[in-house]
Write a protein that holds these residues in place. Structure first.
Motif, PDB file in Angstrom:
ATOM      1  N   GLN A 201       0.809  -1.214   0.000  1.00 16.36           N
ATOM      2  CA  GLN A 201       0.000   0.000   0.000  1.00 16.36           C
ATOM      3  C   GLN A 201       0.844   1.267   0.000  1.00 16.36           C
ATOM      4  OE1 GLN A 201      -3.458   0.122  -0.258  1.00 16.36           O
ATOM      5  NE2 GLN A 201      -3.104  -2.049  -0.720  1.00 16.36           N
ATOM      6  N   GLU A 202       2.073   1.165   0.499  1.00 16.01           N
ATOM      7  CA  GLU A 202       2.907   2.358   0.619  1.00 16.01           C
ATOM      8  C   GLU A 202       4.364   1.946   0.805  1.00 16.01           C
ATOM      9  OE1 GLU A 202       1.719   4.409   4.133  1.00 16.01           O
ATOM     10  OE2 GLU A 202       1.802   2.610   5.381  1.00 16.01           O
ATOM     11  N   TYR A 203       5.252   2.938   0.780  1.00 15.16           N
ATOM     12  CA  TYR A 203       6.657   2.662   1.091  1.00 15.16           C
ATOM     13  C   TYR A 203       6.752   2.351   2.579  1.00 15.16           C
ATOM     14  CZ  TYR A 203       6.946   7.461   2.923  1.00 15.16           C
ATOM     15  OH  TYR A 203       6.768   8.613   3.639  1.00 15.16           O
ATOM     16  N   ALA A 204       7.493   1.309   2.915  1.00 11.03           N
ATOM     17  CA  ALA A 204       7.538   0.879   4.316  1.00 11.03           C
ATOM     18  C   ALA A 204       8.724  -0.043   4.544  1.00 11.03           C
ATOM     19  CB  ALA A 204       6.233   0.170   4.704  1.00 11.03           C
ATOM     20  N   ASP A 205       9.174  -0.098   5.783  1.00 14.69           N
ATOM     21  CA  ASP A 205      10.277  -0.959   6.203  1.00 14.69           C
ATOM     22  C   ASP A 205       9.773  -2.395   6.357  1.00 14.69           C
ATOM     23  OD1 ASP A 205      11.842  -2.416   8.349  1.00 14.69           O
ATOM     24  OD2 ASP A 205      13.112  -0.648   8.109  1.00 14.69           O
ATOM     25  N   SER A 206      10.425  -3.348   5.701  1.00 19.47           N
ATOM     26  CA  SER A 206       9.966  -4.740   5.710  1.00 19.47           C
ATOM     27  C   SER A 206      10.045  -5.375   7.095  1.00 19.47           C
ATOM     28  CB  SER A 206      10.779  -5.577   4.716  1.00 19.47           C
ATOM     29  OG  SER A 206      10.470  -5.209   3.398  1.00 19.47           O
ATOM     30  N   PHE A 207      10.970  -4.937   7.931  1.00 19.51           N
ATOM     31  CA  PHE A 207      11.089  -5.500   9.266  1.00 19.51           C
ATOM     32  C   PHE A 207       9.963  -5.034  10.187  1.00 19.51           C
ATOM     33  CE2 PHE A 207      15.854  -5.617   8.346  1.00 19.51           C
ATOM     34  CZ  PHE A 207      15.835  -6.961   8.004  1.00 19.51           C
ATOM     35  N   HIS A 208       9.628  -3.749  10.099  1.00 20.97           N
ATOM     36  CA  HIS A 208       8.703  -3.154  11.064  1.00 20.97           C
ATOM     37  C   HIS A 208       7.300  -2.925  10.516  1.00 20.97           C
ATOM     38  CE1 HIS A 208      11.975  -2.362  13.929  1.00 20.97           C
ATOM     39  NE2 HIS A 208      12.706  -2.160  12.851  1.00 20.97           N
ATOM     40  N   ASP A 209       7.145  -2.982   9.198  1.00 20.00           N
ATOM     41  CA  ASP A 209       5.821  -2.790   8.597  1.00 20.00           C
ATOM     42  C   ASP A 209       5.737  -3.654   7.344  1.00 20.00           C
ATOM     43  OD1 ASP A 209       3.343  -1.920   7.834  1.00 20.00           O
ATOM     44  OD2 ASP A 209       3.951   0.124   7.319  1.00 20.00           O
TER      45      ASP A 209
ATOM     46  N   SER B 263      23.595  -3.441   7.529  1.00 21.08           N
ATOM     47  CA  SER B 263      22.847  -2.315   8.100  1.00 21.08           C
ATOM     48  C   SER B 263      22.855  -2.375   9.624  1.00 21.08           C
ATOM     49  CB  SER B 263      21.411  -2.342   7.579  1.00 21.08           C
ATOM     50  OG  SER B 263      20.661  -1.294   8.132  1.00 21.08           O
ATOM     51  N   ASN B 264      23.260  -1.269  10.250  1.00 24.62           N
ATOM     52  CA  ASN B 264      23.360  -1.247  11.720  1.00 24.62           C
ATOM     53  C   ASN B 264      22.275  -0.400  12.377  1.00 24.62           C
ATOM     54  OD1 ASN B 264      24.160   1.322  11.066  1.00 24.62           O
ATOM     55  ND2 ASN B 264      26.232   1.141  11.879  1.00 24.62           N
ATOM     56  N   ASP B 265      21.330   0.101  11.584  1.00 25.78           N
ATOM     57  CA  ASP B 265      20.278   0.951  12.149  1.00 25.78           C
ATOM     58  C   ASP B 265      18.895   0.428  11.758  1.00 25.78           C
ATOM     59  OD1 ASP B 265      20.444   1.523   9.484  1.00 25.78           O
ATOM     60  OD2 ASP B 265      20.437   3.701   9.700  1.00 25.78           O
ATOM     61  N   TRP B 266      18.736  -0.873  11.802  1.00 22.73           N
ATOM     62  CA  TRP B 266      17.489  -1.484  11.348  1.00 22.73           C
ATOM     63  C   TRP B 266      16.448  -1.640  12.447  1.00 22.73           C
ATOM     64  CZ3 TRP B 266      16.007  -6.614  12.854  1.00 22.73           C
ATOM     65  CH2 TRP B 266      16.948  -7.288  13.641  1.00 22.73           C
TER      66      TRP B 266
ATOM     67  N   LEU C  88      12.628  -5.675  18.054  1.00 20.03           N
ATOM     68  CA  LEU C  88      12.070  -6.911  17.487  1.00 20.03           C
ATOM     69  C   LEU C  88      12.703  -8.149  18.117  1.00 20.03           C
ATOM     70  CD1 LEU C  88      12.116  -5.858  13.708  1.00 20.03           C
ATOM     71  CD2 LEU C  88      10.088  -6.003  15.161  1.00 20.03           C
ATOM     72  N   ARG C  89      13.048  -8.084  19.377  1.00 20.31           N
ATOM     73  CA  ARG C  89      13.795  -9.182  20.002  1.00 20.31           C
ATOM     74  C   ARG C  89      13.017 -10.492  20.016  1.00 20.31           C
ATOM     75  NH1 ARG C  89      18.349  -8.096  19.039  1.00 20.31           N
ATOM     76  NH2 ARG C  89      19.193  -9.438  20.671  1.00 20.31           N
ATOM     77  N   GLU C  90      11.693 -10.423  20.103  1.00 22.96           N
ATOM     78  CA  GLU C  90      10.879 -11.638  20.208  1.00 22.96           C
ATOM     79  C   GLU C  90      10.098 -11.917  18.923  1.00 22.96           C
ATOM     80  OE1 GLU C  90      11.235 -13.460  22.869  1.00 22.96           O
ATOM     81  OE2 GLU C  90      12.552 -11.944  23.768  1.00 22.96           O
ATOM     82  N   ASP C  91      10.571 -11.430  17.804  1.00 21.04           N
ATOM     83  CA  ASP C  91       9.825 -11.567  16.550  1.00 21.04           C
ATOM     84  C   ASP C  91       9.724 -13.037  16.125  1.00 21.04           C
ATOM     85  OD1 ASP C  91       8.992  -9.477  14.177  1.00 21.04           O
ATOM     86  OD2 ASP C  91       9.543 -11.446  13.387  1.00 21.04           O
TER      87      ASP C  91
ATOM     88  N   HIS D  99      14.125 -13.367   7.438  1.00 22.20           N
ATOM     89  CA  HIS D  99      12.921 -12.792   6.825  1.00 22.20           C
ATOM     90  C   HIS D  99      12.624 -13.519   5.518  1.00 22.20           C
ATOM     91  CE1 HIS D  99       9.979  -9.606   5.904  1.00 22.20           C
ATOM     92  NE2 HIS D  99      10.425  -9.678   4.651  1.00 22.20           N
ATOM     93  N   PHE D 100      13.667 -13.787   4.729  1.00 22.83           N
ATOM     94  CA  PHE D 100      13.487 -14.522   3.472  1.00 22.83           C
ATOM     95  C   PHE D 100      12.953 -15.926   3.746  1.00 22.83           C
ATOM     96  CE2 PHE D 100      17.394 -11.921   2.016  1.00 22.83           C
ATOM     97  CZ  PHE D 100      16.593 -10.840   1.710  1.00 22.83           C
ATOM     98  N   ILE D 101      13.578 -16.625   4.681  1.00 24.53           N
ATOM     99  CA  ILE D 101      13.165 -18.002   4.988  1.00 24.53           C
ATOM    100  C   ILE D 101      11.712 -18.029   5.456  1.00 24.53           C
ATOM    101  CG2 ILE D 101      13.566 -19.982   6.500  1.00 24.53           C
ATOM    102  CD1 ILE D 101      16.555 -19.204   6.509  1.00 24.53           C
ATOM    103  N   TYR D 102      11.350 -17.068   6.291  1.00 20.78           N
ATOM    104  CA  TYR D 102       9.990 -16.999   6.821  1.00 20.78           C
ATOM    105  C   TYR D 102       8.963 -16.873   5.695  1.00 20.78           C
ATOM    106  CZ  TYR D 102       5.862 -15.143   9.202  1.00 20.78           C
ATOM    107  OH  TYR D 102       4.587 -14.940   9.650  1.00 20.78           O
ATOM    108  N   HIS D 103       9.305 -16.128   4.642  1.00 21.69           N
ATOM    109  CA  HIS D 103       8.359 -15.874   3.554  1.00 21.69           C
ATOM    110  C   HIS D 103       8.432 -16.907   2.428  1.00 21.69           C
ATOM    111  CE1 HIS D 103       6.167 -12.224   4.527  1.00 21.69           C
ATOM    112  NE2 HIS D 103       7.271 -11.720   5.060  1.00 21.69           N
ATOM    113  N   LEU D 104       9.222 -17.961   2.583  1.00 15.19           N
ATOM    114  CA  LEU D 104       9.295 -18.998   1.555  1.00 15.19           C
ATOM    115  C   LEU D 104       8.133 -19.977   1.686  1.00 15.19           C
ATOM    116  CD1 LEU D 104      13.052 -20.061   1.204  1.00 15.19           C
ATOM    117  CD2 LEU D 104      11.612 -18.980  -0.532  1.00 15.19           C
ATOM    118  N   ALA D 105       7.581 -20.369   0.547  1.00 12.25           N
ATOM    119  CA  ALA D 105       6.570 -21.423   0.504  1.00 12.25           C
ATOM    120  C   ALA D 105       7.233 -22.754   0.862  1.00 12.25           C
ATOM    121  CB  ALA D 105       5.950 -21.484  -0.893  1.00 12.25           C
ATOM    122  N   PRO D 106       6.457 -23.786   1.178  1.00 13.40           N
ATOM    123  CA  PRO D 106       7.049 -25.076   1.578  1.00 13.40           C
ATOM    124  C   PRO D 106       8.104 -25.616   0.625  1.00 13.40           C
ATOM    125  CG  PRO D 106       4.699 -25.083   1.996  1.00 13.40           C
ATOM    126  CD  PRO D 106       4.987 -23.800   1.284  1.00 13.40           C
ATOM    127  N   ASN D 107       7.947 -25.366  -0.669  1.00 13.40           N
ATOM    128  CA  ASN D 107       8.948 -25.809  -1.641  1.00 13.40           C
ATOM    129  C   ASN D 107       9.648 -24.627  -2.307  1.00 13.40           C
ATOM    130  OD1 ASN D 107       8.401 -28.611  -1.289  1.00 13.40           O
ATOM    131  ND2 ASN D 107       6.564 -28.379  -2.559  1.00 13.40           N
TER     132      ASN D 107
END
Length: 534
Positions: free
Chosen positions: A276-284, A303-306, A311-314, A334-342
């Motif tokens: 819907q808009e520009y946003a940070d993938s980690f936080h939004d 990146s050291n300012d992410w 997000l310690r318990e994400d 983040h990539f692994i989390y968004h991967l489909a089963p295969n």
């Protein structure tokens, strides 16, 4: 896929046209910063593209309406013009409707007028009003006092030359190539900042060729200007597929870069969901429930300012909590989390990700390796990127090696050391050649069991298939150089004694020459009397 042009006329069929055009446009930049100027130029190129596409369809409709043999024949000339303006005729074919005051012919006719900046801004507003999916995307600050209107008019005339000539050179491919070429050159001109929105074409091409995204959902959570998507679409079409075979999802945290991506995709006729808009993938996360079949990405390096401390318990940190001072393994998870089963993922990371043991990074990497997710690691040469001269690597993650479409490589990882490849294209930038790209991709596909790529074999100094036990012996360090060994040296059949003799002879010759040059220098100094005497 758009056909590559091979003709050599002056209308843009060869790469030389893009280079010449950029040089001419850059001369008009004057003292404007490259980061600011790119939006001026790319906005005009986009405007030229949609105007050309509209007018091509407009003229086609007029011809059909005027042809008595056509089913669309309209007797009255006035009615023909009216019907040719019907916006539904354009939207039905995914062509942007361009109002009269926004068409290139109108703007170019007024290019020398002092109010040309305002006319362009009005044109951008009018296009967004007629095409809701472009709302808020187009640049609209051409009327600002700091933009030289005389140079702006000259730039309009220059861009007006793109695509002129025969029908072949009016194709969308020309403007698409010009847009991509300008993105690359602006990235180079901006240096480190520019590299954040542009990934070199050869790197994108390698990722796409190795992943082979034929069908399914493609995701890039840090999509920059959209290069991964463009290359994926081209790959599908080049291999006989259809654009509808893949669905594109992306996200970009920088507002202006997101606009570049939307224009880049629109200029190629590519549909994409960038959230819907520009946003940070980690936080939004704009696609929180997405499970992608393919992930291609080039996240910001180290990146050291992410904002990791928030997000310690994400739930994404299945393999360990990433350190707040470096986002590398936040991106990996983040990539692994968004991967489909295969699903499979290919992404760029800094070389440190392969061996770092800082804070929790070593433990996270170990957990990912022991979960048998790492399919292939490729070490790339330095100087490929505009944002950094340091060498980087490619990671390839497979969610389920048991169900891979080719050979099951459970408990194995392929290592490819490509650090010695590439050629310099200028003083500071390197590029992988097409032959080198093919070698790397075919090595991977052969290892995976794709018969079209031949039989796989380890090549000392280049590639090695390592077992999980071997990787654990190296404490789960993933640097390809640890595994591939040293390249075999071809035997030149010259006896060792003869080689040593020749080396000594060469050394004596160089010492003698050094003494001679020293004597000449000393004599010249004495002649000039530069001995430091007062």
């Amino acid at each position: 896929m758009s056909k590559k042009k091979s003709s050599t006329n002056n209308n843009g069929a060869t790469l030389g046209f893009e280079a010449t055009l950029y040089q001419a446009a850059d001369k008009l930049r004057n003292n404007m910063d490259a980061a600011e100027y790119k939006h001026v130029v790319l906005g005009l190129i986009f405007l030229k593209y949609i105007s050309d596409s509209f007018e091509e369809k407009y003229n086609f409709l007029l011809q059909e309406f005027a042809n008595p043999k056509s089913k669309l024949y309209i007797k009255e000339e006035l009615d023909r013009s009216t019907w040719a303006e019907d916006r539904d005729e354009y939207l039905a074919e995914n062509i942007f409707y361009v109002p009269k005051e926004a068409r290139w012919s109108y703007l170019q006719a007024n290019a020398k007028q002092p109010e040309i900046g305002k006319r362009i801004d009005d044109a951008m507003h009018a296009i967004e009003e007629e095409n809701p999916r472009l709302k808020g995307v187009l640049p609209k600050d051409y009327a600002r006092p700091g933009l030289d209107k005389h140079r702006l008019g000259e730039l309009i005339d220059l861009i007006g030359t793109i695509g002129l000539g025969d029908e072949e050179n009016r194709s969308k491919d020309i403007l698409g190539r010009v847009y991509e070429y300008f993105l690359a050159r602006f990235a180079s001109a901006e240096g480190k900042r520019g590299g954040q929105f542009y990934t070199p074409r050869c790197v994108v091409q390698l990722l796409v060729e190795m992943l082979a995204p034929y069908q399914g959902r493609i995701y890039d959570p840090c999509c920059g200007s959209g290069g991964m998507f463009v290359q994926s679409e081209e790959f599908v079409e080049a291999h006989g597929g259809q654009r509808d075979d893949i669905s594109i999802y992306g996200q970009e945290s920088n507002r202006t870069t997101r606009r570049l991506a939307l224009m880049n995709l629109a200029i190629r006729g590519i549909e994409a969901n960038l959230g819907q808009e520009y946003a940070d993938s980690f936080h939004d996360d704009q696609h929180p429930d997405l499970k992608a079949d393919y992930i291609l990405a080039n996240p910001p390096f180290n990146s050291n300012d992410w904002g990791g401390e928030r997000l310690r318990e994400d739930k994404r940190w299945v393999y360990g909590t990433p350190p707040p001072g470096n986002a590398n393994f936040a991106w990996v998870q983040h990539f692994i989390y968004h991967l489909a089963p295969n699903g499979v993922a290919g992404f760029v990371l800094a070389n440190g990700s392969m061996s770092s043991n800082t804070v929790t990074e070593g433990e996270i990497r170990k957990n990912i390796v022991e979960a048998d997710l790492v399919d292939c690691m490729v070490a790339l040469p330095g100087q490929l990127f505009y944002s950094t001269s340091i060498p980087v690597c490619l990671w390839f993650i497979v969610r389920n090696k048991e169900n891979h479409r080719f050979r099951k490589r459970t408990g194995e990882t392929l290592f490819i050391d490509a650090r010695r490849l590439g050629k310099m294209i200028d003083r500071v930038h390197r590029e992988l050649t097409q032959k080198e790209l093919a070698r790397i991709a075919e090595t991977y596909h052969a290892w995976r069991g794709d018969e079209k790529s031949g039989e796989y074999a380890d090549v000392p100094g280049f590639c090695k298939s390592a077992t999980l036990d071997e990787i654990q012996e190296y404490d789960c360090v993933l640097t390809p150089g640890r595994y591939v060994g040293i390249a075999d040296v071809e035997d030149d059949e010259i006896p060792f004694e003869k080689q040593i003799t020749e080396l000594f002879e060469k050394l004596y010759e160089q010492l003698a020459e050094s003494e001679r040059l020293g004597a000449v220098i000393k004599k010249n100094l004495e002649t000039l009397d530069y001995r430091g005497e007062q």
